[in-house]
Scaffold this motif. Structure first.
Motif, PDB file in Angstrom:
ATOM      1  N   ALA A  37       4.349  -0.226  73.897  1.00 44.47           N
ATOM      2  CA  ALA A  37       4.165   1.215  73.743  1.00 44.47           C
ATOM      3  C   ALA A  37       4.707   1.667  72.389  1.00 44.47           C
ATOM      4  O   ALA A  37       4.190   2.600  71.771  1.00 44.47           O
ATOM      5  N   THR A  38       5.755   0.987  71.912  1.00 42.63           N
ATOM      6  CA  THR A  38       6.307   1.296  70.598  1.00 42.63           C
ATOM      7  C   THR A  38       5.269   1.008  69.514  1.00 42.63           C
ATOM      8  O   THR A  38       5.063   1.798  68.588  1.00 42.63           O
ATOM      9  N   ILE A  39       4.629  -0.161  69.674  1.00 50.07           N
ATOM     10  CA  ILE A  39       3.629  -0.566  68.685  1.00 50.07           C
ATOM     11  C   ILE A  39       2.461   0.409  68.676  1.00 50.07           C
ATOM     12  O   ILE A  39       1.883   0.722  67.639  1.00 50.07           O
ATOM     13  N   ALA A  40       2.116   0.925  69.883  1.00 47.76           N
ATOM     14  CA  ALA A  40       0.952   1.802  70.004  1.00 47.76           C
ATOM     15  C   ALA A  40       1.137   3.110  69.235  1.00 47.76           C
ATOM     16  O   ALA A  40       0.183   3.866  69.068  1.00 47.76           O
ATOM     17  N   ALA A  41       2.350   3.383  68.781  1.00 48.63           N
ATOM     18  CA  ALA A  41       2.552   4.565  67.929  1.00 48.63           C
ATOM     19  C   ALA A  41       1.680   4.466  66.689  1.00 48.63           C
ATOM     20  O   ALA A  41       1.284   5.465  66.104  1.00 48.63           O
ATOM     21  N   TYR A  42       1.340   3.247  66.328  1.00 48.10           N
ATOM     22  CA  TYR A  42       0.502   3.028  65.149  1.00 48.10           C
ATOM     23  C   TYR A  42      -0.871   3.671  65.318  1.00 48.10           C
ATOM     24  O   TYR A  42      -1.479   4.106  64.349  1.00 48.10           O
ATOM     25  N   VAL A  43      -1.363   3.721  66.567  1.00 48.06           N
ATOM     26  CA  VAL A  43      -2.650   4.402  66.790  1.00 48.06           C
ATOM     27  C   VAL A  43      -2.406   5.814  67.318  1.00 48.06           C
ATOM     28  O   VAL A  43      -3.186   6.328  68.100  1.00 48.06           O
ATOM     29  N   SER A  44      -1.272   6.403  66.930  1.00 44.93           N
ATOM     30  CA  SER A  44      -0.934   7.801  67.213  1.00 44.93           C
ATOM     31  C   SER A  44      -0.362   8.064  68.596  1.00 44.93           C
ATOM     32  O   SER A  44      -0.196   9.219  68.966  1.00 44.93           O
ATOM     33  N   LEU A  45      -0.086   7.025  69.398  1.00 47.66           N
ATOM     34  CA  LEU A  45       0.501   7.285  70.706  1.00 47.66           C
ATOM     35  C   LEU A  45       1.905   7.847  70.510  1.00 47.66           C
ATOM     36  O   LEU A  45       2.643   7.423  69.626  1.00 47.66           O
ATOM     37  N   GLY A  46       2.263   8.839  71.373  1.00 43.55           N
ATOM     38  CA  GLY A  46       3.598   9.411  71.278  1.00 43.55           C
ATOM     39  C   GLY A  46       4.640   8.439  71.784  1.00 43.55           C
ATOM     40  O   GLY A  46       4.325   7.365  72.286  1.00 43.55           O
ATOM     41  N   GLY A  47       5.911   8.850  71.644  1.00 40.02           N
ATOM     42  CA  GLY A  47       6.990   7.976  72.083  1.00 40.02           C
ATOM     43  C   GLY A  47       7.864   7.596  70.922  1.00 40.02           C
ATOM     44  O   GLY A  47       7.638   8.015  69.786  1.00 40.02           O
ATOM     45  N   LEU A  48       8.876   6.786  71.210  1.00 40.07           N
ATOM     46  CA  LEU A  48       9.869   6.479  70.190  1.00 40.07           C
ATOM     47  C   LEU A  48       9.305   5.697  69.011  1.00 40.07           C
ATOM     48  O   LEU A  48       9.884   5.693  67.923  1.00 40.07           O
ATOM     49  N   GLY A  49       8.176   5.029  69.236  1.00 34.61           N
ATOM     50  CA  GLY A  49       7.544   4.292  68.144  1.00 34.61           C
ATOM     51  C   GLY A  49       7.183   5.214  66.984  1.00 34.61           C
ATOM     52  O   GLY A  49       7.115   4.778  65.832  1.00 34.61           O
ATOM     53  N   ARG A  50       6.961   6.512  67.306  1.00 30.58           N
ATOM     54  CA  ARG A  50       6.646   7.498  66.277  1.00 30.58           C
ATOM     55  C   ARG A  50       7.688   7.466  65.149  1.00 30.58           C
ATOM     56  O   ARG A  50       7.353   7.531  63.976  1.00 30.58           O
ATOM     57  N   LEU A  51       8.975   7.420  65.538  1.00 31.55           N
ATOM     58  CA  LEU A  51      10.047   7.458  64.538  1.00 31.55           C
ATOM     59  C   LEU A  51       9.899   6.298  63.560  1.00 31.55           C
ATOM     60  O   LEU A  51      10.082   6.451  62.353  1.00 31.55           O
ATOM     61  N   ILE A  52       9.554   5.115  64.111  1.00 31.76           N
ATOM     62  CA  ILE A  52       9.446   3.929  63.260  1.00 31.76           C
ATOM     63  C   ILE A  52       8.215   4.031  62.362  1.00 31.76           C
ATOM     64  O   ILE A  52       8.299   3.843  61.143  1.00 31.76           O
ATOM     65  N   ILE A  53       7.074   4.347  62.981  1.00 34.03           N
ATOM     66  CA  ILE A  53       5.825   4.378  62.215  1.00 34.03           C
ATOM     67  C   ILE A  53       5.858   5.516  61.180  1.00 34.03           C
ATOM     68  O   ILE A  53       5.534   5.316  60.001  1.00 34.03           O
ATOM     69  N   ASP A  54       6.280   6.703  61.618  1.00 33.45           N
ATOM     70  CA  ASP A  54       6.337   7.830  60.678  1.00 33.45           C
ATOM     71  C   ASP A  54       7.390   7.589  59.604  1.00 33.45           C
ATOM     72  O   ASP A  54       7.194   7.925  58.432  1.00 33.45           O
ATOM     73  N   GLY A  55       8.500   6.985  60.016  1.00 32.90           N
ATOM     74  CA  GLY A  55       9.558   6.679  59.050  1.00 32.90           C
ATOM     75  C   GLY A  55       9.043   5.734  57.974  1.00 32.90           C
ATOM     76  O   GLY A  55       9.322   5.896  56.788  1.00 32.90           O
ATOM     77  N   ARG A  56       8.236   4.772  58.408  1.00 38.58           N
ATOM     78  CA  ARG A  56       7.663   3.810  57.467  1.00 38.58           C
ATOM     79  C   ARG A  56       6.729   4.546  56.491  1.00 38.58           C
ATOM     80  O   ARG A  56       6.781   4.306  55.284  1.00 38.58           O
ATOM     81  N   ALA A  57       5.912   5.445  57.045  1.00 40.78           N
ATOM     82  CA  ALA A  57       4.955   6.169  56.206  1.00 40.78           C
ATOM     83  C   ALA A  57       5.680   7.053  55.186  1.00 40.78           C
ATOM     84  O   ALA A  57       5.234   7.221  54.061  1.00 40.78           O
ATOM     85  N   GLN A  58       6.831   7.611  55.629  1.00 40.40           N
ATOM     86  CA  GLN A  58       7.565   8.516  54.746  1.00 40.40           C
ATOM     87  C   GLN A  58       8.641   7.798  53.940  1.00 40.40           C
ATOM     88  O   GLN A  58       9.468   8.430  53.298  1.00 40.40           O
ATOM     89  N   ASN A  59       8.681   6.440  54.082  1.00 36.66           N
ATOM     90  CA  ASN A  59       9.723   5.655  53.421  1.00 36.66           C
ATOM     91  C   ASN A  59      11.129   6.123  53.795  1.00 36.66           C
ATOM     92  O   ASN A  59      12.027   6.141  52.976  1.00 36.66           O
ATOM     93  N   ASP A  60      11.279   6.546  55.052  1.00 43.34           N
ATOM     94  CA  ASP A  60      12.576   7.015  55.530  1.00 43.34           C
ATOM     95  C   ASP A  60      13.173   5.932  56.435  1.00 43.34           C
ATOM     96  O   ASP A  60      12.925   5.897  57.634  1.00 43.34           O
TER      97      ASP A  60
END
Lengths: 216, 223, 371
Positions: free
Chosen positions: B162-185
């Motif tokens: 489910a964490t990985i699925a944040a990559y295809v926009s699924l909500g959840g804690l994966g968002r922090l990782i994927i969005d953080g990566r996109a924002q270099n945060d």
């Protein structure tokens, strides 16, 4: 499927495949080498057993993506460093194999160990000549699980940018283009089957005394 | 990272930690529910009758080698256009979560039922218990330890994927990782990773407690 | 009464497990199926409660055919005990025992009360009530298995090698206790065993089956030993038949004169012993007149101590079989067999010639009944 795309990109795909192969195999090999002594310690009851197996269970609980992200904090590496992936997958392989090695050594019939003792084997020769060979079927079964799941987990590392077949998935999504995705899945499954077969074959060669080889 | 955690705006709101944890749990719970709905009956049936053992063993092996990320991406592209709005990525993601969770539940249940002492089953039959009573009074309770261990791997698999699925926009804690990566945060990524790890450990602990409460001490041999 | 009416069982591939078996297990008696492996004894047993369906023929319980009954209802009427007990590992001992009573519709409280009572009956203390099967030894598990079968108070019982998974000492105890129990409860029982000694010891009626599932002989243990139907049965019963038949001849009170035996107690001096001795050996008893062993007067130096005793002689309890009496004589260093009462007190001794006379009398008596 756009085969012309595959043909054009075949050089890069081959490169990714080799990366994937390395990232899948190296951690399992290191994990196994570390798991043998640790599993041996864990198999002997007491403090080591509960600690080692407990720690292994705990490590196995951590989601792969989280581990990939957190390792730079621990190792002081950069986030893109493939070393993070290698270490993370080694941790998983180790966590799985410590239990497997300990189970495997436990599966050796006590009669056989007694007989070996009665013949005058010392502890270490007994381990290498008697116990480990007899533990091969169980260890091989765990090794197959480790190898196959590693192939799948490696592709997750695409999300932090490490080169391997997983990049075909991210690329496919960005381009809304199925060909690289299907190619990636097929190659991953093939790689898993290949490595699985390799372990199976090796285990069969190592256990000629088993009626069905390593298949249990 | 401590600074990240001590910023109250990171905790509340529609993309705060609390909301993300709830989302993660909901998606995981739904997936687990469907996986049990499929895996438990099949495992019980195969364990009880001994039919289809090779099939489920092969299926479990094959599904394990499928790369989860590839599968999610594939399904999103295939099914995305079929569904409207958020369902375009929620449905494919959940399908993959279920697909990955069914094998461990199925194999655990099967192995648990198959490992029940044949003498106990024979005794149950001989004393006049009907087949369904044997399944629910004897086989199922005796299989619980292995069912729970299957449930455990399935749940971890789900939370992880489910964490990985944040990559295809699924909500959840994966968002922090994927969005953080996109924002270099990196700190946001690390915070997400810590939270996902903690969530996995807590859920694992909860299942452990649940299994302790439901499995008979006659099976765990705990005094 | 359990009746087999030309019952057969064959499997595809034409192997015959049971071939036209006809026999009756009488009400209140223990009937034992015995035979080598592959003789179909377990198959025959399991056809009674239809765990295996007969290919042809019928089995009747008190004249009622079983093939038309609802299979679960049929099984609930019949107690079932198997080799490894088959206890439910997730239930406590009393819960296990109460299962059959619950299946027959007994309310829960009452079923648990029955279970507690039965626990004592099968020789387990109430301390076991809330333990789980893994905390019990094999013998204890088997007792629980028997209690579980009895909890619904069935008229009939089937027992499949109930005592063969435990070590010989425990097996002997379980057999003795079970005989005592059966004397009280008088169930109609069919038991399967591969052990001919167990069959002869426990059975009211012994059914010998041969490989291929055919009936070789149905007889009482005595008849079986005295008149085996053919070579197969004679072979299967084995050697020592003549000796073992003595196990069924009771040592009649007054039939053989008991000799008075002078006794000494520990601490006696060699002089006292020499005075009372009739030969080299003097029987030593405890203050309650229970025999302890024999003292060799000739080798005694100083007052009699524990370590001086020869313990080789076995004791025969009054009213036990000639086999036990003969063994007491043969094992005694003095040649005189020690007979004791029910509470172990000395009754007297017998000599080999007296026993031989008793054996002879029993033999002619037995032969006299022959047509």
């Amino acid at each position: 499927m756009r085969f012309d795309w595959l043909y054009r990109e075949s050089g890069r795909i081959a490169e990714l495949f080799l990366w994937h192969l390395g990232l899948s195999v190296i951690p399992v090999v290191i994990g196994l080498l570390l798991a043998l002594p640790l599993g041996w310690l864990a198999q002997r009851a007491g403090f080591f057993r509960s600690t080692l197996l407990g720690a292994a269970g705990l490590l196995y609980t951590i989601p792969s993506l989280a581990l990939f992200v957190l390792l730079p904090l621990v190792l002081g590496t950069r986030i893109l460093d493939p070393m993070n992936v290698v270490v993370a997958l080694t941790v998983y392989a180790l966590a799985l194999l410590v239990r497997t090695v300990s189970d495997g050594l436990e599966s050796v019939p006590p009669d056989v160990i007694q007989a070996a003792n009665a013949m005058g084997y010392r502890r270490l020769p007994r381990l290498f000549v008697v116990e480990l060979p007899l533990a091969v079927p169980v260890i091989a079964a765990g090794l197959r699980v480790a190898v196959v799941s590693n192939v799948s987990i490696v592709s997750v590392a695409a999300l932090i940018g490490t080169p391997q077949l997983g990049l075909l998935f991210t690329q496919g999504l960005q381009l809304r283009f199925l060909t690289p995705i299907i190619a990636g899945i097929v190659l991953c499954v093939l790689l898993a089957a290949l490595l699985d077969g390799l372990v199976l074959f090796a285990a069969k060669r190592m256990t000629p005394w088993q009626p069905g080889g390593a298949e249990r | 990272m401590i600074a990240w955690f001590s910023d109250p705006t990171h905790w509340t709101g529609s993309d705060g930690v609390f909301a993300l944890v709830i989302q993660h749990l909901i998606y995981s719970g739904v997936a687990l529910f469907f996986a049990c709905l499929i895996g438990l009956p099949i495992g019980l049936y195969v364990g009880h009758t001994g039919r289809g053992v090779v099939l489920i063993a092969g299926l479990a092996n094959a599904l394990r080698s499928l790369p989860s990320l590839g599968l999610i991406v594939l399904l999103v592209i295939l099914f995305g256009p079929v569904f409207a709005s958020d369902m375009a990525f929620i449905v494919p993601s959940i399908i993959v979560l279920v697909l990955l969770a069914v094998p461990p539940i199925m194999s655990g249940t099967y192995a648990g039922v198959a490992a029940v002492d044949p003498a106990a089953v024979d005794a149950a039959r001989g004393m006049g218990k009907r087949p369904l009573d044997i399944l629910f009074d004897v086989e199922l309770p005796c299989a619980l330890p292995l069912i729970f261990s299957g449930l455990r791997s399935a749940t971890l698999q789900i939370i992880s994927t489910a964490t990985i699925a944040a990559y295809v926009s699924l909500g959840g804690l994966g968002r922090l990782i994927i969005d953080g990566r996109a924002q270099n945060d990196y700190y946001q990524m690390a915070a997400g990773a810590v939270l996902v790890g903690a969530l996995a450990l807590l859920v694992d602990l909860a299942i452990g407690i649940l299994s302790r409460l439901t499995v008979s001490p006659g099976l765990t041999r705990r005094l | 009464m359990i009746t087999f009416d030309t019952v057969s069982k064959h499997y595809r591939g034409q192997t015959v497990a049971v071939d036209k078996l006809s026999l009756t297990a009488p009400t209140g008696k223990l009937t034992i199926f015995v035979g080598p492996s592959g003789c179909g004894k377990t198959t025959s047993l399991r056809m009674v409660n239809r765990l295996i369906a007969p290919s042809s023929g019928r089995i009747l319980l008190d004249g009622e055919p079983t093939d038309t009954m609802d299979v679960a209802v049929l099984r609930r009427k019949i107690g079932y005990v198997i080799q490894n007990a088959g206890l439910f590992p997730h239930r406590t001992v009393v819960q296990n025992i109460a299962t059959t009573a619950r299946l027959n519709g007994t309310p829960k409280d009452q079923a648990l009360r029955i279970a507690h009572d039965l626990l004592e009956r099968v020789g387990l203390s109430s301390a076991f009530a809330n333990r789980y099967p893994w905390q019990l030894s094999g013998g204890q598990q088997q007792r629980v298995g028997v209690a579980r079968a009895l909890a619904s108070d069935p008229k009939f019982m089937l027992m499949d090698e109930p005592f063969s998974a435990v070590d010989p000492v425990v097996r002997g105890q379980l057999q003795d206790e079970f005989l005592r129990l059966q004397r009280d409860i008088g169930k109609t029982i069919i038991m399967v065993t591969h052990d001919i000694d167990e069959a002869l010891k426990l059975g009211d009626q012994v059914v010998v089956l041969r490989t291929g599932g055919t009936l070789a002989q149905v007889a009482t243990p005595q008849e079986l030993l005295a008149r085996p139907a053919d070579d197969f049965v004679a072979d299967f019963i084995g050697r020592d038949r003549g000796y073992r038949v003595l196990g069924f001849a009771e040592f009649a009170k007054g039939g053989v004169p008991l000799g008075a035996e002078p006794t000494a107690t520990l601490g006696a001096t060699p002089e006292t012993l020499r005075q009372i001795a009739t030969d080299r050996w003097v029987l030593v008893t405890d203050p309650l007149n229970r025999p302890l062993g024999w003292a060799d007067v000739d080798s005694l130096k100083g007052p009699l101590r524990d370590g001086d005793l020869n313990l080789s002689g076995t004791l025969a309890v009054e009213g036990s079989s000639l086999r036990h009496v003969l063994d007491a004589v043969l094992s005694s260093p003095s040649g005189r067999g020690v007979i004791v009462g029910q509470s172990g007190e000395l009754m007297g001794t017998v000599t080999l010639s007296h026993v031989a006379e008793a054996i002879e009398a029993a033999r002619t008596g037995r032969l006299g009944t022959q047509p």
